[in-house]
Enzyme design. Structure first.
Site, PDB file in Angstrom:
ATOM      1  N   ASP A   1       0.855  -1.180   0.000  1.00  0.00           N
ATOM      2  CA  ASP A   1       0.000   0.000   0.000  1.00  0.00           C
ATOM      3  C   ASP A   1       0.896   1.236   0.000  1.00  0.00           C
ATOM      4  OD1 ASP A   1      -2.498   1.381   0.179  1.00  0.00           O
ATOM      5  OD2 ASP A   1      -2.135   1.689   2.318  1.00  0.00           O
TER       6      ASP A   1
ATOM      7  N   ASP B   1      -0.225   5.074   0.986  1.00  0.00           N
ATOM      8  CA  ASP B   1      -0.450   5.969   2.125  1.00  0.00           C
ATOM      9  C   ASP B   1      -0.500   5.180   3.428  1.00  0.00           C
ATOM     10  OD1 ASP B   1      -0.937   8.700   0.874  1.00  0.00           O
ATOM     11  OD2 ASP B   1      -2.346   7.475  -0.249  1.00  0.00           O
TER      12      ASP B   1
END
Length: 265
Positions: free
Chosen positions: A12, A14
């Site tokens: 991922d 953020d």
């Protein structure tokens, strides 16, 4: 129990690599280690606003050198899904460049007249007029697709309504539920694996959210690492009925594992 060597990585963006436009300590070293060792990897995001080129520039400004083709968004996954379902179809889109560009690149025509799909993505400015048109088109028989179920997004002033909230509004008005393509749908993981020709048994997913990153990794058959620099705090991990393979403080703790896990155990 013997596990296969890790050949590929999904992570991922953020909360794992960056936080509010700043690189999280260890992120640059992690990307560098993957690139130096020739490991296949993709940076994933449920955000459909930006194109991979936009996101590459954003990451570069934070000091992370991620190639454009190593970024996979919910917009790209949605466009891939639609192109496989109905090649060169038509869609009415609520979204920004990330979504519209991805659909154009797979041969879709964007229209507000009798489209095959209504596609709801992220945007900075949701227009009541556009939402009304989407409701009318779904009522008229258009299939309802949304890039991701996230109800809110962060901002310096507090939470912002995101795709999931607007999708709920359209569903309340029409009675039609959307098909969400992004995390936690394992479809997002499988499309990412296909993009880099990776296999679930030899790939790890790194995320900061149990209910999206870790869940989608689990359902796609991946090992997973939860880092505690984002949405899910350590105190909440045990509240979920599933567990990540590992829980680490941050991406910095993953760096030495790149070589270690490549050996298998």
């Amino acid at each position: 129990m013997t596990t296969k060597p890790v050949e590929s990585w999904l992570t991922d963006m953020d909360g794992v690599l960056v936080h509010e436009e700043r690189a999280i300590p260890g992120a640059a070293e992690f990307i560098t280690r993957l690139r130096d060792t020739g490991r296949r990897f993709l940076v994933l995001t449920n955000n459909s606003i930006f194109t991979p080129r936009d996101l590459r520039a954003r990451l570069h400004a934070a000091g992370l050198d991620v190639p454009e083709d190593a970024i996979w968004t919910s917009a790209l996954a949605t466009a891939k899904f639609l192109s496989e379902q109905r090649p060169e179809g038509t869609a009415y889109v609520i979204g920004e460049a990330g979504m519209t560009t991805a659909l154009h690149e797979v041969g879709y025509v964007l229209t507000n007249r009798d489209p095959e799909y209504v596609v709801l993505g992220e945007t900075r400015t949701y227009s009541f007029e556009a939402i009304t048109r989407a409701i009318q088109l779904v009522e008229g028989g258009a299939r309802f697709i949304a890039t991701n179920p996230d109800a809110t997004g962060p901002s310096p002033e507090g939470s912002l309504p995101a795709t999931g909230s607007v999708a709920a509004l359209i569903t309340k008005a029409t009675g039609v539920e959307p098909y969400f393509v992004g995390k936690p749908n394992p479809l997002m993981m499988r499309s990412a694996l296909n993009q880099i020709e990776a296999h679930s048994e030899t790939t790890i997913m790194i995320g900061d959210r149990m209910d999206t990153d870790i869940l989608s990794g689990l359902e796609a058959g991946l090992r997973s690492i939860l880092v505690l620099t984002g949405s899910t705090p350590a105190a909440q991990v045990d509240r979920f009925p599933f567990r990540p393979t590992r829980v680490l403080d941050s991406i910095a703790d993953v760096v030495p594992l790149v070589d270690e896990l490549a050996e298998g155990t």
